[in-house]
Every structure is written in C-alpha cells, then in structure tokens.
Enzyme design. Structure first.
Site, mmCIF file in Angstrom:
data_model
loop_
_atom_site.group_PDB
_atom_site.id
_atom_site.type_symbol
_atom_site.label_atom_id
_atom_site.label_comp_id
_atom_site.label_asym_id
_atom_site.label_seq_id
_atom_site.Cartn_x
_atom_site.Cartn_y
_atom_site.Cartn_z
ATOM 1 N N LYS B 41 15.028 68.822 14.522
ATOM 2 C CA LYS B 41 13.643 68.407 14.748
ATOM 3 C C LYS B 41 12.681 69.577 14.736
ATOM 4 C CE LYS B 41 14.352 66.603 18.665
ATOM 5 N NZ LYS B 41 15.778 66.927 18.691
ATOM 6 N N HIS B 118 18.318 65.908 23.835
ATOM 7 C CA HIS B 118 19.326 66.011 24.874
ATOM 8 C C HIS B 118 19.273 64.790 25.774
ATOM 9 C CE1 HIS B 118 21.912 67.731 27.863
ATOM 10 N NE2 HIS B 118 22.104 68.778 27.093
ATOM 11 N N ASN B 169 18.352 64.044 7.430
ATOM 12 C CA ASN B 169 18.153 65.479 7.291
ATOM 13 C C ASN B 169 19.471 66.182 6.937
ATOM 14 O OD1 ASN B 169 16.637 67.813 7.358
ATOM 15 N ND2 ASN B 169 16.919 68.128 9.553
ATOM 16 N N ASP B 172 21.278 68.784 2.188
ATOM 17 C CA ASP B 172 21.856 69.878 1.405
ATOM 18 C C ASP B 172 23.304 70.154 1.833
ATOM 19 O OD1 ASP B 172 20.422 70.536 3.779
ATOM 20 O OD2 ASP B 172 20.711 72.674 3.354
ATOM 21 N N PHE B 473 23.146 58.592 63.381
ATOM 22 C CA PHE B 473 24.508 58.529 62.844
ATOM 23 C C PHE B 473 25.330 57.429 63.519
ATOM 24 C CE2 PHE B 473 23.868 63.183 61.915
ATOM 25 C CZ PHE B 473 23.948 63.036 60.545
ATOM 26 N N SER B 479 23.886 51.847 69.968
ATOM 27 C CA SER B 479 24.191 50.559 70.584
ATOM 28 C C SER B 479 24.284 50.690 72.097
ATOM 29 C CB SER B 479 25.504 50.004 70.018
ATOM 30 O OG SER B 479 25.350 49.767 68.630
ATOM 31 N N SER B 546 20.465 52.924 59.465
ATOM 32 C CA SER B 546 19.257 52.995 58.616
ATOM 33 C C SER B 546 18.939 54.425 58.177
ATOM 34 C CB SER B 546 18.051 52.356 59.298
ATOM 35 O OG SER B 546 17.957 52.694 60.651
#
Lengths: 283, 668
Positions: B41, B118, B169, B172, B473, B479, B546
């Site tokens: 390109k 890419h 392209n 050749d 955590f 709780s 959460s």
C-alpha cells in the site's frame, strides 16, 4: 471551531502571524459571525520574529476585536536565549515548546487551535484533527482516538488538553487560493521585495535588526526575496523571487521544487525531529 | 527530476489565474487504500505521489538517503518510506495509523487515507473508510484473496463505500500471468456477491515499477482497462446526491452575540434550505420558518449540503446544541431504541448493559447495548451468537438511549446515521455504529403511572428508603457486616431486605456465569431489583463483590441522588485469601475456578465511596453501627419511640463526620 467552543471550557487560538494563522483567524471570524469568536488569540513570542510580523499581529488584533495574549518564556528572556549563541534547537525548545506549555498551563486552556496541515510533514499526516495531549502536554502517536465521519470525541479527564487542527486537510495551494479568493490580509514578507540578506550555509537570512552578529567580512546585500514560511528571522530562509503579487507567488509555488518547510532550519536538526518535538509538546 | 514543463496541470506563469480557476472547480475524491500487511500500500501511494509530481526535491533527497539507510530496495528509491511517517513504524516496517496524503492531477484533487493492514489496527481502516468515496483494495498477486482482504471489503461495504477497486499488485512477481489475475478476480467476485458489493474494478499492476498505476504497462498486453490513476480520475462520484435528500442540519452552536440576534449554526448534512422554508426542530417537533441564511459574506438565497451556515427563524422555539433541524414535510424519525451495526474498536470488550456515551451528530447521550443479536464472522459471513465483543468484532445489536433522539438510517445519511460509543471512564472511543432502523417497541411500551408512589410507601414505612451497596473481595466481610446492619435496623423497627450475591445466584441469576459479560448482567438485575425494593419503601442491603466501577455507577444512576450508599469493605487480598471461608481462593489458585475476582479477574476499587470500611482497623460491629447511623441520618423518628437518640439528627446529612476518627479515607 464551533464544536470546540461548544464542548470545551477555555479554548484559545494559537496565532503565529503566518499565513495559516491568517486563514484560521479569518475562518473563526466567519464561523461566529455576526458574533465575535468567543476565545482569545495567543502568540507564543520568541522576541526574534520579523519586525513586520509584530506590526501585523498588533494590527490584526485590533481589527478582529479579539483579545491578544502574548507569552514570552520568562526563563528564556532572563537567559537571553537566541539562535546565534544557543543554537536553533535550544532556542526553539525554550521559547516555543516550553513557552507554549507555560502559556497553556498559566491560562488553564483546555483546547488550542493550531494551523498545522497534514500535507506539511510526514508525522503531521497522521495527526488527528482533535489531538489529545496528556496532562504533561505529551502526544502519544500510538494512543490516539479514531475520528469517524465528522464525529469528534471531546471527552477528557481533568488536566488533559486537546490541540485542534481545523485546516488539517488543506494543502498549501488551498491556503494560498483561499487567501486570494477571500482577500485575507497577510504580512508583506510573503511577497518579494528588496531586503538585506546574508547567505549562510546556502540559506539566505534576512538581517532584520542589529542584534544579528555578522561574521568578519560579511555584509548584507540587497536582494529581491520573499519568504514561504515565517518564523524567527535568523532561522527562516528567504527565497530569491520577483513575485510581488499573490498570483505570482502562487505561480512560483506551483513550479517550486522544494517543499514549504525546507526554509525551516529546525526540521533538519535530527531524524524524525518533528515527531520528537510533537511528543514533547510542540505543535 | 522532470522539468517544470512536464508537470501535469502546471501551465506557464501567465496562465496562473486560469489554472487557479480550474483548480477551484476540480472535484475532490477521497479514497482509502487497504489490504494486508506487505501488499504494497505505502509503495503504491508513494508511487502515485511521485508520478503526479507531488514530491519536492528536498523530500526526494531525504528519501534517497533514507532509502539507502532503511529501505528494502537496495540502491533504488523505497517509496514506502515517503508515506510511513512515524519513527516507530519505520523501525517495524508497518503502517500503524491512518495517514492522509494529498495530490492533484489535471482532472481531480485527491485525499488518500493510507490505512493499515495489520489485524490489530482494523479500527483505523474503519476510520479511514468513514469519510471515503472509494476504496482501493490491494491484493498481492502471489497470495490472492486473504482474510484481511475479505474483512476490508466487507468493512468498506458496511461503511457505505460504493466504489471498489481491486488492485492486484506485484503482478511482476508472477510474470504477469493472466490466469493468476483472472483467478483472483473470480475468487473476489464470489465473495463480493455474498456481501452485496457491486462489481469492483479490477486492475493488474506493479506498484514498485509503476505499471498500470499511472502509466499503462506493456507487460500485460491482455489487459485493456484503464490505469489506476485514470480510473480514479474518471469514476463518477455522487456528492450532489446528498443535496437532493430531505433537509438535515444538526445544530452545532446557538449563536447569540447580543439579545437582538439568535441564530442556529451548523453544517448542512443533507438537502437544501431557503428563507421561507418550514423546518422542524427535533426531537421537540416544533416548527418554524427560516427567515435568513446568515454568513459573514452576506445573507444567502439558499444553501445546500456541505455548507456551514447560520439560520434565523421567525419565532422563538426552544432549540439547543444537539437538536436536528429537518424538512418539516419529511422529518427524521425520533426514537430511543434502535438496531445498529457496530464495530468494536477497543481492547476492553463490549459489555452488554454497560452504560456508554453515544455521540450522534452534535448530541451526546448515555446509551447501553441491550442485546447482541449476532456477531458477524467476516470471513464466512456466518452469524454467531455473542455475549460480548472483542477488538475488531462486528455485530448487529440493539441500542437503548436514555432519551429519544432524531436520526436517519445510515444507508440514507452517514452524518445522521453514524455514531460513536465512548467509554465513560477512559473517555476512549470504543465503537463505531451505523443505525439500521428504530425499534418499534420503544413506541409501544409506555410507562404506567400509578397513584400510590414511592413517597407514599416510604411514609407508610416511616423511613427513608435507600440502598447500602457493599462491595469488596470475596471473603472481605461484606455479608457479615450487612447481616449486623440488618439485625440492628430490624431491632429499630425498620423494614429491610438483604440481597446477597450467593443467594441471588441460586435463583434469579442462576443462569449467569462469571465472565465479565455475565457479571455485568448479574449486577444489572440486582440493581433493578434493589430499585424496585426502594420504590416499595424498603432499606435494601446489597452484598455483592461487584468488581467493576461502571456497573456500580449504573446501579447508582438507577436511583435518585442520596439513595445509593456505596460501602467499600476494604480488606487486603491476602487477608481475604487467608480467611477463605468458602474455600474459593484455594480453588481459584489451583485453577479449578476461573474468573475469580482478585486472582484472574480485576477488582476496581471505589474512588469515592460514601462509607469506607478498613477491616484491618475497624471491627465489624463498629462498622455496622456507623453504616446504620448513615442510613438513618435523616429518617423520621421511629413511631414506637425505641429509637436510640444517638441516631437522631435533624440537620446532619453526614453522621460519619463525627465519631469515626478511627477510619481514614472516607470520601466527602
């Protein structure tokens, strides 16, 4: 430009007194007509611009009715930084790059318009129209936001700023043609006239005032020259030319075999120099 | 370098004005080049610039020295170096961003976007394609049609590019064999037909040598078509089409420099407008007559698509930035839900139900993807079920906004039908979207208004309903503390309910797993249930790990200000893991349990929780007392009089301001 004014709190237009700035100022006045552009102009001065540029700048500020802020890096001022004793690299870094950062920080501007175009230089070809800078003004070419259609994501975190390039997609010819069509005033330095110059390393430098040290045996001679780009006079190469009208300048431009930034000595300092300057906060 | 007289389109000095006049009226073609890595390109673009004399001497000198230093072409000039601008990509030898280049011929002006092949940078191809009229799709003659070729062809079609050039392209390198070329063209035609692309122009060429790029090559006598440049110059582009469509102008700026003038500025995206036309402001639906088209060069008798103007109207109607001015007889639809195609452009995956910003025209609104209908495999065109979208994924989905907005289908208008999604935390642009149509359901489901409302129910319960949202955590003690808080509230005669993570997963959410997408849905459902309970007048204690800020914010935004109390139960991971009441950390460490928060799934700490409990410094009982105090700070005095006076506060909104010195870090 309206997009920026609508979405940012403190926009500013960088005004460098060149032809791109002239076009930008003209566009701003049109975009907000009949109102006045709701932001100030900022000139990051180096004290080494052409005298004609200072006169022209002050005239345009009065004419537009916009506030003109002038910032000179106090450190550079105190150390009397100049291109002769300190070299173009340090001169540009202190006056322009650091000066611009100081001015943006001092006024807490969150958006700055610039007149850069993608056709000027390779790294600018990849620049976004809304270019984000981190809180330290750095540009990260790998972490830019995609710009789709004409939708610009202007969300930002505190401290982040944006440089906006409204004429990104214009070419040098477009700029000249627009100046001609709209009869936009530009500094006369763009037109050929007899000016005192010395030749240094193949570049014609205009002796604009007596601060310029002359080498032994060096005497300024009068030649018909004009400038393709305007910056600090000791760093801006003139081209020999008889083109004293806009049409003639455009004609010469069409035939020109060297690109516009060639007269800018700062670009040639080192490989990828423009990209490096940009990452450090230069435009 | 050629003499000046060889320059295409540059006449002798005397004809400058004529040249400029011609230049002014040249049409502009914006196109993109795309294809796989190494399909050539950058070399092709370099060749176009070079052959159209857009390279200046100083650039050429720099190029020649760069070519010897970095180039891949020996002593020859490496045109790719001209285009590959950034230092990093020079070293890697690949284009990593969109680069825009400009060149002009006698017939047209061109802006070319060089977009990367890419795979991980496909989003840039979409960016380049969004403003292009034509796409040049490069194919390496030795390799044929690759996955990337198909992807890019599909994207070009998706973004509404009608003109496609298949540039075969490096011919050749295959000795200009016609059979090879024909096979590639046939292969592509099969794919093109399936995605509804009109026949592409196919050209055999060599970007390196220039054959059939700007000059016809003699290597392939069997090819009689135009060169690439000739085709680019001649292809009919339909810019005027937009001017024939119904008038649309998104309002960018309300211009009112003084009380006597009020105008609406914007870029006309479709149609035309004249003074006297009746326009409709959307979404309000109010009509007005255009009185003037104001510009700095004087008023205009008419203006059309592509022009930036300021309109004044005959009456004062409420119009602000983000509104759409439209043809009154053919207005744009207004809806708050629509079906759209989206291209995901971020490393972080799309999460269904997460709230993003959506920018459409000049309007920015909160939006969520409510349903992924299917993902599209661009290689096979198969429809795949999807729960989330990764970088470069393309999908059909339903999008819901928190307010109705005017739009057009993307097919009809790129500007009023194309949108971007923005992440609310990072502010990054995460997706490009194209609206297909409005979903009817947004018109049919109406909110049923009821006579007994939340305030009435709260009064009956004699309390201020709110949600205490415990996050932290697993094993942090959420709780435990929530249980203490509920016991205390219960003893004070308050009506409460605990929504516990584990318990809810046994019922309402038992269909959900632990992927990021399921976690978002888990929280969305709980947030909705909590909201209903607050509406019912209860004090709700939600005990959920959460882990994501975005979902906790979603829950907060479902409630009224002050109703959501975020309680961050802050325990060092090591402590929670040491405790490991349920034996889950051990399982996660051994790999038996995946996507476990803190181990192989992230936890985003709250930035400004209302209450911060540092469990290394505050006992559960003390924390519970503090939380109860906050929840009851502005509660009416308990009817049975057994309420402890220390919780009564007539004015204090912030009971944690006193008596909590032992804990630091509480947000104001």
């Amino acid at each position: 430009m309206r997009e920026v004014v609508a979405e940012f709190e403190r926009p500013v237009m960088l005004y460098s007194v060149g032809k791109d700035s002239a076009v930008m100022l003209h566009l701003a006045r049109k975009a907000f007509f009949p109102g006045r552009p709701p932001f100030p102009l900022l000139h990051v001065d180096t004290t080494w611009k052409f005298r004609d540029m200072y006169a022209f700048r002050d005239r345009m500020a009065v004419e537009s009715g916009m506030e003109l802020l002038i910032h000179r890096n106090p450190e550079a001022l105190a150390r009397r930084i100049n291109p002769f004793d300190h070299g173009s690299s340090l001169h540009t870094d202190l006056w322009k790059t650091q000066g611009l950062r100081q001015a943006l920080d001092m006024h807490r501007f969150d958006a700055a318009f610039g007149g850069a175009r993608r056709d000027e230089e390779k790294s600018r070809a990849k620049e976004r129209i809304f270019s984000f800078r981190s809180a330290g003004h750095r540009w990260d070419p790998k972490n830019q936001r995609p710009e789709l259609w004409n939708l610009y994501n202007t969300r930002r975190a505190p401290g982040e700023t944006v440089r906006v390039f409204p004429i990104s997609n214009w070419t040098e010819l477009d700029v000249w043609q627009y100046i001609q069509l709209e009869a936009i005033p530009i500094p006369s330095l763009y037109l050929a006239a007899e000016r005192p110059v010395v030749s240094r390393g193949g570049t014609l430098i205009m002796v604009d005032d007596d601060r310029m040290p002359l080498a032994p045996g060096e005497t300024p001679e009068l030649r018909s020259v004009r400038f393709r780009t305007l910056g600090c006079y000791p760093l801006t190469g003139a081209v020999e030319s008889q083109a004293d009208t806009l049409t003639a300048v455009i004609g010469e431009m069409l035939l020109a075999r060297t690109s516009e930034r060639q007269g800018r000595m700062i670009d040639h300092d080192q490989a990828a120099s423009m990209e490096k300057k940009k990452q450090e906060g230069y435009f | 370098m050629a003499d000046a007289t060889d320059l295409p389109g540059v006449p002798a000095l005397g004809d400058i004005d004529a040249y400029l006049e011609a230049h002014r009226h040249k049409s502009l073609l914006r196109f993109i080049t795309c294809g796989s890595v190494d399909d050539g390109k950058s070399t092709l673009i370099g060749r176009l610039l070079f052959d159209s004399k857009m390279i200046f001497e100083d650039q050429l000198a720099a190029l020649a020295s760069d070519s010897r230093r970095l180039g891949t072409q020996g002593q020859e000039i490496d045109f790719a170096l001209l285009v590959d601008g950034l230092a990093a990509e020079r070293e890697q030898g690949i284009t990593i961003d969109v680069a825009y280049r400009f060149f002009t011929t006698e017939k047209r002006k061109f802006i070319v976007a060089d977009t990367p092949g890419h795979e991980q940078y496909t989003r840039n191809m979409v960016t380049g394609a969004s403003t292009a009229d034509l796409a040049v799709l490069l194919v390496d003659a030795r390799k044929g049609i690759l996955t990337q070729t198909r992807r890019h062809a599909f994207l070009a079609g998706l973004l509404g590019i009608r003109h496609l050039v298949l540039a075969v392209n490096k011919m050749d390198l295959v000795d200009w064999e016609q059979d090879r070329f024909d096979a590639i063209v046939a292969d592509f035609a099969g794919f093109g037909a399936r995605i509804g692309l009109s026949a592409a122009m196919a050209i055999p060429m060599s970007g390196l040598r220039g054959d059939n790029v700007t000059h016809p090559g003699d290597a392939a006598p069997w090819y009689r078509g135009p060169t690439l440049l000739a085709h680019l110059e001649e292809v009919a582009i339909d810019h005027s089409g937009m001017a024939e469509r119904p008038f649309r102008m998104p309002v960018q700026w309300v211009n009112r420099p003084d009380p006597s003038f009020r105008g609406f500025s914007g870029l006309i995206s479709a149609g035309a407008v004249r003074p006297g036309d009746t326009i409709r402001a959307l979404p309000s639906g109010r009509d007005a007559i255009v009185t003037r088209i104001v510009t700095a060069d004087g008023d205009l008798p008419s203006a059309r698509a592509g022009q930036s103007v300021t309109l004044t109207l005959d009456r004062e109607i409420d119009i602000s930035r983000g509104d759409l001015l439209a043809d009154q007889s053919r207005p744009a639809p207004v809806a708050d839900q629509f079906e759209a195609t989206i291209v995901w452009m971020a490393d972080e995956p799309l999460l269904v139900s997460r709230s993003y910003w959506l920018k459409l025209g000049t309007r920015l609104v909160p939006a969520t993807v409510t349903e992924l209908r299917h993902q599209i495999n661009v290689n096979t065109l198969e429809h795949l079920a999807a729960k989330t979208l990764q970088l470069n994924a393309i999908a059909i989905c339903n999008v819901a906004l928190d307010q109705p907005v005017p739009f057009d289908p993307y097919e009809e208008n790129r500007d009023t039908g194309g949108f971007i999604l923005i992440d609310r935390l990072s502010n990054g642009t995460v997706a490009a979207g194209m609206i297909r149509f409005a979903l009817r359901r947004s018109e049919n489901v109406r909110w049923q208004s009821l006579d007994v409302d939340k305030a009435a129910r709260a009064l009956m319960n004699n309390q201020v309903p709110r949600v205490a949202w415990f996050t932290g955590f697993s094993g942090a003690g959420k709780s435990t503390i929530a249980n203490l808080v509920e016991k205390r509230l219960h003893s004070l005669g308050r009506r409460t309910y605990i929504l516990d993570g584990d318990n809810i997963r046994h019922g309402l959410n038992k269909d959900l797993g632990f992927t990021a997408g399921d976690r978002v849905e888990n929280i969305r459902r709980v947030a909705e249930v909590a909201r209903l309970m607050v509406d019912a007048g209860l004090i709700v204690l939600v005990s959920f790990i959460s882990p994501f800020r975005a979902e906790r914010r979603l829950a907060r935004e479902r409630l009224e200000p002050g109703e959501f109390v975020e309680v961050f139960v802050d325990t060092p991971l090591a402590d929670a893991e040491k405790r490991d009441v349920k034996g889950l950390y051990a399982k996660a460490r051994s790999g038996a349990l995946r996507n476990f928060t803190g181990i192989d799934s992230p936890y985003e700490r709250p930035e400004h929780p209302e209450i911060h409990v540092d469990t290394t410094r505050e006992a559960p009982d003390a924390a519970a007392e503090r939380i109860v105090a906050w929840l009851l700070a502005d509660a009416p005095a308990a009817a049975d009089g057994n309420r402890s006076p220390r919780y009564t506060s007539e004015t204090g909104r912030d009971p944690t301001a006193s008596g909590t010195d032992e804990v630091e870090g509480d947000a104001p």
